[in-house]
Design a protein around this motif. Structure first.
Motif, mmCIF file in Angstrom:
data_model
loop_
_atom_site.group_PDB
_atom_site.id
_atom_site.type_symbol
_atom_site.label_atom_id
_atom_site.label_comp_id
_atom_site.label_asym_id
_atom_site.label_seq_id
_atom_site.Cartn_x
_atom_site.Cartn_y
_atom_site.Cartn_z
ATOM 1 N N THR A 50 -5.380 1.761 7.521
ATOM 2 C CA THR A 50 -4.582 2.845 6.942
ATOM 3 C C THR A 50 -3.747 2.266 5.809
ATOM 4 O O THR A 50 -3.595 1.041 5.696
ATOM 5 C CB THR A 50 -3.635 3.460 7.982
ATOM 6 N N LYS A 51 -3.192 3.139 4.995
ATOM 7 C CA LYS A 51 -2.316 2.672 3.925
ATOM 8 C C LYS A 51 -1.120 1.930 4.519
ATOM 9 O O LYS A 51 -0.723 0.882 4.006
ATOM 10 C CB LYS A 51 -1.851 3.842 3.050
ATOM 11 N N GLN A 52 -0.579 2.431 5.615
ATOM 12 C CA GLN A 52 0.575 1.777 6.235
ATOM 13 C C GLN A 52 0.214 0.386 6.741
ATOM 14 O O GLN A 52 0.994 -0.555 6.604
ATOM 15 C CB GLN A 52 1.130 2.625 7.376
ATOM 16 N N GLU A 53 -0.984 0.226 7.280
ATOM 17 C CA GLU A 53 -1.425 -1.097 7.726
ATOM 18 C C GLU A 53 -1.529 -2.055 6.546
ATOM 19 O O GLU A 53 -1.137 -3.222 6.661
ATOM 20 C CB GLU A 53 -2.772 -1.004 8.439
ATOM 21 N N LEU A 54 -2.043 -1.573 5.416
ATOM 22 C CA LEU A 54 -2.118 -2.425 4.225
ATOM 23 C C LEU A 54 -0.733 -2.860 3.768
ATOM 24 O O LEU A 54 -0.523 -4.018 3.408
ATOM 25 C CB LEU A 54 -2.836 -1.701 3.087
ATOM 26 N N ILE A 55 0.211 -1.936 3.776
ATOM 27 C CA ILE A 55 1.585 -2.264 3.372
ATOM 28 C C ILE A 55 2.168 -3.311 4.317
ATOM 29 O O ILE A 55 2.768 -4.300 3.875
ATOM 30 C CB ILE A 55 2.460 -0.997 3.326
ATOM 31 N N ASP A 56 1.969 -3.118 5.613
ATOM 32 C CA ASP A 56 2.502 -4.071 6.595
ATOM 33 C C ASP A 56 1.865 -5.457 6.430
ATOM 34 O O ASP A 56 2.564 -6.474 6.485
ATOM 35 C CB ASP A 56 2.279 -3.556 8.016
ATOM 36 N N LEU A 57 0.555 -5.507 6.202
ATOM 37 C CA LEU A 57 -0.119 -6.792 5.978
ATOM 38 C C LEU A 57 0.380 -7.464 4.708
ATOM 39 O O LEU A 57 0.578 -8.684 4.669
ATOM 40 C CB LEU A 57 -1.635 -6.589 5.912
ATOM 41 N N PHE A 58 0.583 -6.667 3.669
ATOM 42 C CA PHE A 58 1.118 -7.168 2.403
ATOM 43 C C PHE A 58 2.484 -7.810 2.636
ATOM 44 O O PHE A 58 2.757 -8.912 2.163
ATOM 45 C CB PHE A 58 1.224 -5.997 1.412
ATOM 46 N N LEU A 59 3.346 -7.136 3.390
ATOM 47 C CA LEU A 59 4.698 -7.644 3.653
ATOM 48 C C LEU A 59 4.676 -8.902 4.518
ATOM 49 O O LEU A 59 5.553 -9.758 4.386
ATOM 50 C CB LEU A 59 5.556 -6.558 4.298
ATOM 51 N N GLU A 60 3.687 -9.019 5.411
ATOM 52 C CA GLU A 60 3.562 -10.233 6.214
ATOM 53 C C GLU A 60 3.160 -11.428 5.347
ATOM 54 O O GLU A 60 3.581 -12.550 5.600
ATOM 55 C CB GLU A 60 2.501 -10.040 7.304
ATOM 56 N N LYS A 61 2.349 -11.177 4.343
ATOM 57 C CA LYS A 61 1.801 -12.246 3.505
ATOM 58 C C LYS A 61 2.720 -12.628 2.346
ATOM 59 O O LYS A 61 2.827 -13.794 1.999
ATOM 60 C CB LYS A 61 0.439 -11.796 2.963
ATOM 61 N N TYR A 62 3.374 -11.624 1.733
ATOM 62 C CA TYR A 62 4.138 -11.865 0.505
ATOM 63 C C TYR A 62 5.610 -11.523 0.694
ATOM 64 O O TYR A 62 5.971 -10.632 1.447
ATOM 65 C CB TYR A 62 3.566 -11.030 -0.651
ATOM 66 N N ASP A 63 6.433 -12.244 -0.029
ATOM 67 C CA ASP A 63 7.870 -12.001 -0.026
ATOM 68 C C ASP A 63 8.159 -10.892 -1.031
ATOM 69 O O ASP A 63 8.323 -11.149 -2.231
ATOM 70 C CB ASP A 63 8.615 -13.288 -0.400
ATOM 71 N N ALA A 64 8.158 -9.658 -0.537
ATOM 72 C CA ALA A 64 8.362 -8.496 -1.414
ATOM 73 C C ALA A 64 9.167 -7.445 -0.669
ATOM 74 O O ALA A 64 9.214 -7.447 0.563
ATOM 75 C CB ALA A 64 7.005 -7.908 -1.820
ATOM 76 N N SER A 65 9.790 -6.574 -1.414
ATOM 77 C CA SER A 65 10.492 -5.460 -0.789
ATOM 78 C C SER A 65 9.464 -4.428 -0.338
ATOM 79 O O SER A 65 8.340 -4.380 -0.856
ATOM 80 C CB SER A 65 11.468 -4.815 -1.779
ATOM 81 N N ARG A 66 9.829 -3.591 0.601
ATOM 82 C CA ARG A 66 8.919 -2.536 1.058
ATOM 83 C C ARG A 66 8.561 -1.619 -0.105
ATOM 84 O O ARG A 66 7.420 -1.204 -0.250
ATOM 85 C CB ARG A 66 9.549 -1.742 2.207
ATOM 86 N N GLU A 67 9.532 -1.327 -0.957
ATOM 87 C CA GLU A 67 9.292 -0.462 -2.115
ATOM 88 C C GLU A 67 8.233 -1.064 -3.047
ATOM 89 O O GLU A 67 7.315 -0.369 -3.489
ATOM 90 C CB GLU A 67 10.600 -0.244 -2.871
#
Length: 88
Positions: A50-67
């Motif tokens: 899902t899009k939310q899963e992609l966002i969560d995986l992105f946040l686990e991998k990279y130092d970025a804000s949720r926005e």
């Protein structure tokens, strides 16, 4: 959503390039270039996400804000959708 069959991603000189396999599918023109984060998201879509899963995986991998993660994932999804590469 997940990637449609018939496309591969290759790394060339630090950039990631998506190419069709076995001919050029209808509507696909040329190739798609991505940066490292795009390459990571591409790999994540090798299975249904899902899009939310992609966002969560992105946040686990990279130092970025949720926005920022949401904006990057939205742009990635939009670009692949326009190219007809995503099954949604």
């Amino acid at each position: 959503m997940k990637l449609k069959k018939g496309y591969i991603m290759k790394e060339l000189a630090g950039r990631y390039v998506v190419l069709p396999v076995g001919g050029e599918p209808e509507g696909f023109q040329g190739m798609i270039q991505m940066n490292v984060t795009g390459g990571f998201l591409w790999e994540c879509l090798s299975e249904e996400r899902t899009k939310q899963e992609l966002i969560d995986l992105f946040l686990e991998k990279y130092d970025a804000s949720r926005e920022d993660a949401e904006a990057d994932v939205n742009t990635f999804i939009e670009n692949l959708s326009k190219a007809g590469i995503l099954e949604v």
